[in-house]
Design an enzyme around this catalytic site. Structure first.
Site, PDB file in Angstrom:
ATOM      1  N   ARG A 160      -7.612  12.493  22.405  1.00 45.72           N
ATOM      2  CA  ARG A 160      -7.371  14.156  22.000  1.00 45.72           C
ATOM      3  C   ARG A 160      -6.052  14.355  21.638  1.00 45.72           C
ATOM      4  O   ARG A 160      -5.390  14.644  20.051  1.00 45.72           O
ATOM      5  CB  ARG A 160      -7.325  15.254  22.911  1.00 45.72           C
ATOM      6  CG  ARG A 160      -6.897  16.764  22.434  1.00 45.72           C
ATOM      7  CD  ARG A 160      -6.914  17.759  23.061  1.00 45.72           C
ATOM      8  NE  ARG A 160      -6.054  17.382  25.027  1.00 45.72           N
ATOM      9  CZ  ARG A 160      -4.852  17.863  25.238  1.00 45.72           C
ATOM     10  NH1 ARG A 160      -4.220  17.841  23.849  1.00 45.72           N
ATOM     11  NH2 ARG A 160      -4.491  16.985  25.765  1.00 45.72           N
ATOM     12  N   ILE A 161      -4.450  14.013  22.114  1.00 39.69           N
ATOM     13  CA  ILE A 161      -3.107  13.536  21.778  1.00 39.69           C
ATOM     14  C   ILE A 161      -2.922  13.000  20.653  1.00 39.69           C
ATOM     15  O   ILE A 161      -2.332  13.008  19.214  1.00 39.69           O
ATOM     16  CB  ILE A 161      -2.098  13.377  22.884  1.00 39.69           C
ATOM     17  CG1 ILE A 161      -2.506  14.706  23.211  1.00 39.69           C
ATOM     18  CG2 ILE A 161      -0.636  13.323  21.835  1.00 39.69           C
ATOM     19  CD1 ILE A 161      -1.609  14.583  25.010  1.00 39.69           C
ATOM     20  N   ARG A 241       2.844   8.957  30.856  1.00 42.53           N
ATOM     21  CA  ARG A 241       3.822   9.207  32.177  1.00 42.53           C
ATOM     22  C   ARG A 241       4.375   7.157  32.777  1.00 42.53           C
ATOM     23  O   ARG A 241       4.037   6.486  31.583  1.00 42.53           O
ATOM     24  CB  ARG A 241       2.688   8.654  32.907  1.00 42.53           C
ATOM     25  CG  ARG A 241       1.540   9.976  33.533  1.00 42.53           C
ATOM     26  CD  ARG A 241       2.321  11.333  33.886  1.00 42.53           C
ATOM     27  NE  ARG A 241       1.324  12.659  34.233  1.00 42.53           N
ATOM     28  CZ  ARG A 241       2.055  13.685  33.296  1.00 42.53           C
ATOM     29  NH1 ARG A 241       2.481  12.956  31.988  1.00 42.53           N
ATOM     30  NH2 ARG A 241       0.433  14.336  33.816  1.00 42.53           N
ATOM     31  N   GLU A 270      10.568  11.330  39.055  1.00 40.78           N
ATOM     32  CA  GLU A 270      10.918  12.520  38.450  1.00 40.78           C
ATOM     33  C   GLU A 270      11.548  13.601  39.165  1.00 40.78           C
ATOM     34  O   GLU A 270      10.472  13.850  40.167  1.00 40.78           O
ATOM     35  CB  GLU A 270       9.810  13.206  37.409  1.00 40.78           C
ATOM     36  CG  GLU A 270       9.789  12.080  36.277  1.00 40.78           C
ATOM     37  CD  GLU A 270       8.617  12.655  35.041  1.00 40.78           C
ATOM     38  OE1 GLU A 270       8.763  13.830  35.835  1.00 40.78           O
ATOM     39  OE2 GLU A 270       8.471  11.784  34.481  1.00 40.78           O
ATOM     40  N   HIS A 289      10.920  15.483  30.569  1.00 47.43           N
ATOM     41  CA  HIS A 289       9.254  15.972  31.211  1.00 47.43           C
ATOM     42  C   HIS A 289       8.921  16.896  30.048  1.00 47.43           C
ATOM     43  O   HIS A 289       8.228  18.076  30.804  1.00 47.43           O
ATOM     44  CB  HIS A 289       8.832  15.537  32.298  1.00 47.43           C
ATOM     45  CG  HIS A 289       7.235  15.890  32.421  1.00 47.43           C
ATOM     46  ND1 HIS A 289       6.612  14.833  33.139  1.00 47.43           N
ATOM     47  CD2 HIS A 289       6.434  15.626  31.465  1.00 47.43           C
ATOM     48  CE1 HIS A 289       5.401  14.599  32.820  1.00 47.43           C
ATOM     49  NE2 HIS A 289       5.083  14.734  31.858  1.00 47.43           N
ATOM     50  N   GLY A 291       7.157  17.607  27.734  1.00 50.51           N
ATOM     51  CA  GLY A 291       6.028  17.394  26.492  1.00 50.51           C
ATOM     52  C   GLY A 291       4.814  18.307  26.498  1.00 50.51           C
ATOM     53  O   GLY A 291       4.463  19.319  25.328  1.00 50.51           O
TER      54      GLY A 291
END
Length: 333
Positions: A160-161, A241, A270, A289, A291
């Site tokens: 999808r992305i 990731r 993270e 992070h 996004g």
């Protein structure tokens, strides 16, 4: 009164983007705006009945479950949480309520990550972060960027992305190539993309952007070998990731100038440690992070969380990922 903890609310948005009033009417809600280590979590979360997580920001291994005797419910965003030990949750009698991505509230959030990725890509190839810093310090331009039109974007993953990224690239006049383990030529051609082999993708691309899900198959998918295939003027973008890329190999390639730079939104650890070498490299554009982090996305995530907490408070929990935890414990005698 039950106690509910909202974890890792870095932007202080949780109580603003969703209506928690019905939960607060029958439970005490506490927001933690910073990341907790496992040791801290074991101490401060001990009184809580419910813990609300945000994606993978907080790990829940068995060792943590065993130190939270009052915990009865955890809410997660998604259908599973890679760093949550579901078997341990069940063994400790903790219900795990997952999100409902089929809900209409999630229809508005699917573009958050690709939009951000495209922004990070442009910022990286035009050295925007470095020039912004220099301007703040009173300086002026010192770098040259790269024009995207006529260049090649390599997509590691065309889900999808990745498909959305292909659309953006085509508008910018880029050729788009892609590879993943299961990608076929036909599926790539449907969106105007040329399927290539993995080595070709790294050899031909001016920008490589990663869009595969982290799994055992994709962990360490980009190694020193793939980075060595890249053009000296090529860039790597990762908003998927961190562990998909061999971090040590990437740091070495960036430090030695074997690739032009990288735009990174995700990391092995993270939040990124203060003394991490990536923080010191001038050819890296970093973001924490971000996004999926938009008001619309967080509103959908936290509204879903509120629904799950309310259902539990009403004695009718919904979307339980470990229904075995609903069963009463057996008498060992």
């Amino acid at each position: 009164m039950p106690q509910v903890a909202i974890l890792d609310d870095y932007a202080g948005a949780a109580l603003e983007v969703a209506d928690w009033s019905t939960v607060q009417a029958s439970a005490q809600v506490t927001v933690f705006d910073r990341h907790l280590s496992e040791e801290e979590a074991a101490e401060v979360l001990r009184p809580f009945d419910v813990v609300c997580t945000m994606r993978e920001r907080m790990a829940f291994p068995r060792t943590l479950f065993q130190r939270l005797p009052n915990l009865k419910l955890i809410t997660i965003v998604g259908r599973s949480l890679p760093n949550l030990d579901l078997a341990a949750a069940s063994d400790c009698g903790v219900l795990v309520a997952h999100s409902n991505f089929a809900s209409p509230r999630f229809r508005t959030v699917s573009d958050a990550t690709p939009e951000f990725t495209w922004g990070l890509l442009i910022a990286t190839v035009r050295n925007l972060a470095e020039e912004h810093r220099r301007m703040r310090e009173g300086g002026w331009q010192t770098t040259t960027g790269m024009t995207l039109s006529g260049k090649t974007l390599g997509l590691l993953g065309l889900g999808r992305i990745g498909r959305r990224m292909a659309e953006y690239a085509q508008v910018f006049g880029m050729e788009v190539i892609a590879w993943s383990q299961n990608l076929t030529e036909e599926a790539a051609a449907e969106v105007g993309v040329r399927r290539v082999e993995k080595a070709e993708l790294f050899e031909e691309s001016d920008v490589v952007s990663i869009h595969v899900v982290l799994s055992e198959r994709t962990r360490g998918l980009v190694t020193e070998r793939e980075l060595a295939l890249m053009k000296p003027r090529a860039y790597l973008i990762n908003t998927s990731r961190g562990p998909i890329v061999d971090e040590a190999a990437l740091i070495a390639a960036l430090s030695d100038g074997r690739i032009a730079g990288a735009g990174l939104d995700v990391f092995d650890t993270e939040p990124l440690p203060h003394d991490h070498p990536l923080r010191a490299l001038p050819n890296v554009t970093l973001s924490p992070h971000l996004g999926y982090v938009t008001t619309e996305t967080l509103s959908a995530f936290y509204s879903d969380t509120v629904e799950a907490v309310l259902a539990w408070l009403d004695g009718a929990p919904v979307r339980i990922a470990n229904p075995e935890a609903l069963a009463p414990p057996t008498d060992p005698s």
